[in-house]
Design a protein around this motif. Structure first.
Motif, mmCIF file in Angstrom:
data_model
loop_
_atom_site.group_PDB
_atom_site.id
_atom_site.type_symbol
_atom_site.label_atom_id
_atom_site.label_comp_id
_atom_site.label_asym_id
_atom_site.label_seq_id
_atom_site.Cartn_x
_atom_site.Cartn_y
_atom_site.Cartn_z
ATOM 1 N N LYS A 132 -10.589 7.252 -20.893
ATOM 2 C CA LYS A 132 -10.831 7.424 -22.460
ATOM 3 C C LYS A 132 -10.246 8.728 -23.387
ATOM 4 O O LYS A 132 -9.818 9.695 -22.652
ATOM 5 C CB LYS A 132 -12.603 7.824 -22.619
ATOM 6 C CG LYS A 132 -13.412 6.797 -22.886
ATOM 7 C CD LYS A 132 -14.725 7.467 -23.217
ATOM 8 C CE LYS A 132 -15.750 6.673 -22.987
ATOM 9 N NZ LYS A 132 -17.074 7.396 -22.948
ATOM 10 N N ASN A 133 -9.849 8.426 -24.532
ATOM 11 C CA ASN A 133 -9.217 9.444 -25.057
ATOM 12 C C ASN A 133 -10.170 10.752 -25.368
ATOM 13 O O ASN A 133 -11.312 10.395 -25.661
ATOM 14 C CB ASN A 133 -8.918 8.968 -26.568
ATOM 15 C CG ASN A 133 -7.563 7.927 -26.566
ATOM 16 O OD1 ASN A 133 -6.819 8.032 -25.614
ATOM 17 N ND2 ASN A 133 -7.421 7.054 -27.646
ATOM 18 N N PRO A 160 -11.398 14.203 -27.340
ATOM 19 C CA PRO A 160 -11.290 15.020 -28.769
ATOM 20 C C PRO A 160 -10.181 16.255 -28.678
ATOM 21 O O PRO A 160 -10.505 16.701 -27.645
ATOM 22 C CB PRO A 160 -12.620 15.037 -29.244
ATOM 23 C CG PRO A 160 -13.434 15.084 -28.016
ATOM 24 C CD PRO A 160 -12.856 14.241 -26.907
ATOM 25 N N ASP A 175 -0.336 12.550 -33.952
ATOM 26 C CA ASP A 175 -1.086 11.389 -33.835
ATOM 27 C C ASP A 175 -1.140 11.329 -32.280
ATOM 28 O O ASP A 175 -2.079 10.962 -31.607
ATOM 29 C CB ASP A 175 -0.644 10.142 -34.508
ATOM 30 C CG ASP A 175 -1.836 9.033 -34.497
ATOM 31 O OD1 ASP A 175 -2.948 9.164 -34.836
ATOM 32 O OD2 ASP A 175 -1.213 8.056 -33.467
ATOM 33 N N ASP A 176 0.199 11.338 -31.433
ATOM 34 C CA ASP A 176 0.072 11.158 -29.976
ATOM 35 C C ASP A 176 -0.724 12.079 -29.435
ATOM 36 O O ASP A 176 -1.636 11.976 -28.513
ATOM 37 C CB ASP A 176 1.642 11.525 -29.574
ATOM 38 C CG ASP A 176 2.555 10.216 -29.687
ATOM 39 O OD1 ASP A 176 1.925 9.035 -29.699
ATOM 40 O OD2 ASP A 176 3.714 10.482 -29.686
ATOM 41 N N LYS A 222 -3.185 13.853 -30.606
ATOM 42 C CA LYS A 222 -4.399 13.857 -31.314
ATOM 43 C C LYS A 222 -5.382 12.764 -30.193
ATOM 44 O O LYS A 222 -6.556 12.997 -29.805
ATOM 45 C CB LYS A 222 -4.799 13.238 -32.468
ATOM 46 C CG LYS A 222 -6.127 13.025 -33.344
ATOM 47 C CD LYS A 222 -6.546 14.675 -33.940
ATOM 48 C CE LYS A 222 -7.973 14.349 -34.228
ATOM 49 N NZ LYS A 222 -8.315 15.696 -34.763
ATOM 50 N N HIS A 223 -4.472 11.644 -29.896
ATOM 51 C CA HIS A 223 -5.035 10.578 -29.085
ATOM 52 C C HIS A 223 -4.878 11.060 -27.352
ATOM 53 O O HIS A 223 -4.858 9.962 -26.718
ATOM 54 C CB HIS A 223 -4.472 9.374 -29.590
ATOM 55 C CG HIS A 223 -5.127 9.093 -30.530
ATOM 56 N ND1 HIS A 223 -4.620 9.083 -31.845
ATOM 57 C CD2 HIS A 223 -6.392 8.414 -31.051
ATOM 58 C CE1 HIS A 223 -5.245 8.718 -32.889
ATOM 59 N NE2 HIS A 223 -6.274 8.523 -32.567
ATOM 60 N N GLY A 224 -4.394 12.231 -27.073
ATOM 61 C CA GLY A 224 -4.308 12.526 -25.657
ATOM 62 C C GLY A 224 -3.018 11.954 -25.163
ATOM 63 O O GLY A 224 -2.857 11.798 -23.964
ATOM 64 N N ARG A 225 -1.976 11.483 -25.929
ATOM 65 C CA ARG A 225 -0.811 10.708 -25.259
ATOM 66 C C ARG A 225 0.059 12.084 -25.243
ATOM 67 O O ARG A 225 0.287 12.978 -25.967
ATOM 68 C CB ARG A 225 -0.080 9.872 -26.228
ATOM 69 C CG ARG A 225 -1.205 8.588 -26.240
ATOM 70 C CD ARG A 225 -0.317 7.468 -26.965
ATOM 71 N NE ARG A 225 -0.286 7.815 -28.539
ATOM 72 C CZ ARG A 225 -1.032 7.490 -29.487
ATOM 73 N NH1 ARG A 225 -2.179 6.791 -29.206
ATOM 74 N NH2 ARG A 225 -0.626 7.505 -30.748
ATOM 75 N N THR A 249 4.183 13.228 -25.671
ATOM 76 C CA THR A 249 4.950 13.156 -26.968
ATOM 77 C C THR A 249 6.230 13.802 -26.788
ATOM 78 O O THR A 249 6.533 14.692 -25.793
ATOM 79 C CB THR A 249 4.157 13.488 -28.183
ATOM 80 O OG1 THR A 249 4.943 12.984 -29.354
ATOM 81 C CG2 THR A 249 4.107 14.951 -28.353
ATOM 82 N N MET A 284 -5.902 15.158 -40.271
ATOM 83 C CA MET A 284 -6.123 15.042 -38.995
ATOM 84 C C MET A 284 -6.514 16.827 -38.546
ATOM 85 O O MET A 284 -7.125 16.710 -37.303
ATOM 86 C CB MET A 284 -4.547 15.065 -38.451
ATOM 87 C CG MET A 284 -4.120 13.708 -38.538
ATOM 88 S SD MET A 284 -2.595 13.460 -37.654
ATOM 89 C CE MET A 284 -3.103 13.160 -36.013
#
Ligand code: ADP
Ligand code: C5P
Length: 245
Positions: free
Chosen positions: A18-19, A21, A94-95, A97-100, A102, A143
């Protein structure tokens, strides 16, 4: 500027993929107002595993050869909102923020150009985004969980900027003053200062304002505590169970 606080744990993740927060803090203000210093102070005070400072300076657009020549003569406007690559800023935020993971470009003030190498970031639980236009773009504003504007007297900022640009950015004092008259001051008045209206909190005097910074830190800590059940525990449970096996 980019700073990672890493307590040695691997980048965080959830067992179910899951992503999670991610808490995002935007810090805007004039050049040399103390944005980076305030960001670092917040990082030092947060007791969470992964905090990253993303500086908007990393996202200066590459200049055309003629523009670069002008920049070396302190005759190119680097304070207009259009100087930055917002698409890249949004990709990175965005990366995160979504746990990716970067990749963040790196910028060299001495050459007025991006460096060849970018920096990889493997994830963060708190992201601090600081820059003169950190509170300018509507998509970026959406964001941010908390928006801060550092409001320091412009004469103090100018004095600090002269010292910093000579010591760290390869400039000469008269050139800094020319650039200030032509571009920095007018752009601050027209574009940067109005973004104060987008801020949740204004910090007068920057780093000198211990009370305001402490209040901000307490606020962020409370927000993080409130989401502990969903953010931190899955990571720790997952790590402990991996170690137990
Ligand atoms: P910004 O990120 O807004 O450009 P910085 O935090 O990098 O500003 O500060 C600009 C310069 O001023 C740096 O050299 C920093 O060390 C110095 N500085 C910032 N805040 C203070 C302060 N409260 N007292 C003395 N020097 C400061
Ligand atoms: O770190 P700070 O917020 O001061 O960085 C923004 C400032 O950097 C801008 O006011 C701009 O004039 C300056 N700048 C520069 N040379 C570049 C890029 C930005 O002097 N090549």
């Amino acid at each position: 500027t980019l700073m990672l606080k890493n307590d040695g744990r691997p980048p965080w993740y959830t067992a179910d993929g899951k992503n999670l927060p991610v808490y995002m803090v935007g810090i805007a203000g004039g050049s040399a107002s103390g944005k980076t210093s305030v960001a670092k102070r917040i990082v030092e005070s947060l007791d969470v595993p992964w905090v990253v400072i993303i500086s908007m300076d990393s996202f200066y657009r590459r200049l055309a050869p003629e523009e670069s020549k002008q920049a070396f003569a302190n005759n190119h406007d680097l304070d207009h909102p259009s100087s930055f690559d917002y698409v890249s800023v949004l990709r990175v935020l965005d990366d995160l923020k979504h746990g990716r993971s970067t990749s963040v470009p790196q910028y060299d003030f001495a050459t007025h150009a991006p460096r060849d190498k970018s920096q990889n970031i493997y994830g963060a639980s708190v992201v601090i985004f600081e820059g003169i236009f950190a509170l300018y773009d509507p998509e970026i504003l959406k964001m941010m969980d908390v928006k801060i504007f550092v409001d320091t007297d412009s004469d103090i900022c100018l004095a600090r900027r002269i010292k910093r640009d000579v010591a760290d950015r390869g400039r000469d004092p008269l050139g800094v003053l020319d650039q200030y008259d032509r571009f920095v001051k007018p752009a601050y008045d027209s574009f940067v200062r109005p973004t104060m209206n987008n801020a949740d909190v204004i910090i007068p005097r920057g780093l000198d304002n211990q009370v305001a910074i402490n209040l901000m830190i307490q606020h962020i800590k409370r927000q993080l505590d409130g989401s502990n059940a969903t953010i931190m525990r899955p990571i720790l449970v997952d790590q402990y169970s991996a170690a137990d096996q």
